[in-house]
Design a protein around this motif. Structure first.
Motif, PDB file in Angstrom:
ATOM      1  N   PRO A 212     -11.451  -8.153  -2.805  1.00 14.04           N
ATOM      2  CA  PRO A 212     -12.753  -7.598  -3.199  1.00 14.04           C
ATOM      3  C   PRO A 212     -13.922  -8.438  -2.688  1.00 14.04           C
TER       4      PRO A 212
ATOM      5  N   HIS B 133     -14.437  -7.642   0.945  1.00 19.82           N
ATOM      6  CA  HIS B 133     -15.056  -6.329   1.070  1.00 19.82           C
ATOM      7  C   HIS B 133     -16.546  -6.404   0.769  1.00 19.82           C
ATOM      8  N   GLN B 134     -16.910  -7.172  -0.256  1.00 24.53           N
ATOM      9  CA  GLN B 134     -18.322  -7.353  -0.585  1.00 24.53           C
ATOM     10  C   GLN B 134     -19.061  -8.057   0.544  1.00 24.53           C
TER      11      GLN B 134
ATOM     12  N   ALA C  44     -19.814  -5.566   3.173  1.00 26.57           N
ATOM     13  CA  ALA C  44     -20.953  -4.744   2.763  1.00 26.57           C
ATOM     14  C   ALA C  44     -22.262  -5.511   2.947  1.00 26.57           C
TER      15      ALA C  44
END
Length: 255
Positions: A24, A27-28, A31
């Motif tokens: 996660p 993934h952040q 982004a």
């Protein structure tokens, strides 16, 4: 790999991209990279591929899928170089995906290097990412960089024999070069083989995938050194593009 598409749908059978596992936090970070690209695009037009599938598929997945095909896989405290990094892709994506790695991102355009350096800082990658503004022909003759890298990558830079001449001098004897390509033909393969031999390398493997969302076919060519790269390479600035070590023959018209 978590689903990177904003509007997920099942992959069709012909979309055979392998997904690299991301946490996660990674993934952040990807982004956050998208946000940085949006910000810098308003200043210096780094890339048009920043929204939706243009980013998550054509940029992120296209950068990461080759990592799922390598044997042995890349990992640990490796040192990598991204030649012709442009807006920082694939180099920044790979730095996020491989958290123990260190990267040198190379481009000859000052405004792109300034943007990539700033983005690396904002993403917390400053300690692991060095941005060098120079021509790769110069970098490949610098003792600080020549023969120093575990992995060298180039995406959308030049014809494959030209890219091979850029990357091969940078590799450690146990390193690998990843040449990201779109379409690939038998003639292209023959030309790259001819160039690789002159550079003391061999083609370890060729991998292929189809990206989701009708984003097309991709290939990666993996080169590995067989001997030390001969001293004349890379040749002086501009020579590799004007006089490639090999060229793919043009298709012959039907008789």
């Amino acid at each position: 790999m978590p689903n990177l598409r904003r509007n997920p749908r099942p992959l069709r059978a012909r979309e055979d991209v392998n997904r690299f596992p991301l946490s996660p936090a990674q993934h952040q970070a990807l982004a956050a990279l998208q946000q940085q690209l949006r910000r810098w695009n308003s200043r210096c037009n780094l890339t048009r591929l920043v929204e939706g599938d243009d980013y998550w598929v054509a940029q992120v997945q296209d950068s990461l899928w080759p990592l799922t095909r390598l044997d042995p896989p890349l990992g640990g405290p490796l040192r990598g170089v991204d030649v012709g990094t442009g807006g920082g892709i694939p180099g920044l994506v790979l730095a996020i995906a491989l958290p123990e790695s260190r990267w040198v991102l190379v481009d000859s355009l000052q405004h792109k290097c300034v943007a990539v350096q700033a983005m690396a800082g904002e993403l917390g990658l400053k300690a692991r990412v060095e941005v060098v503004c120079t021509r790769v022909e110069v970098l490949g003759r610098d003792a600080h960089y020549r023969g120093r890298f575990d992995v060298a990558v180039a995406r959308a830079v030049a014809a494959a024999p030209v890219v091979a001449e850029y990357l091969a001098p940078l590799l450690d004897r146990r390193g690998v070069a990843l040449l990201y390509r779109g379409r690939w033909s038998a003639a292209d393969h023959q030309a790259l083989q001819q160039a690789a031999r002159k550079l003391g390398c061999g083609i370890r493997t060729r991998e292929r995938c189809l990206l989701p969302g009708n984003r097309g076919q991709r290939h990666v060519l993996v080169l590995s050194p067989e001997t030390a790269c001969p001293a004349p390479y890379p040749r002086p600035v501009g020579v590799p593009t004007r006089h490639p070590l090999a060229t793919a023959p043009l298709p012959q018209p039907p008789t």
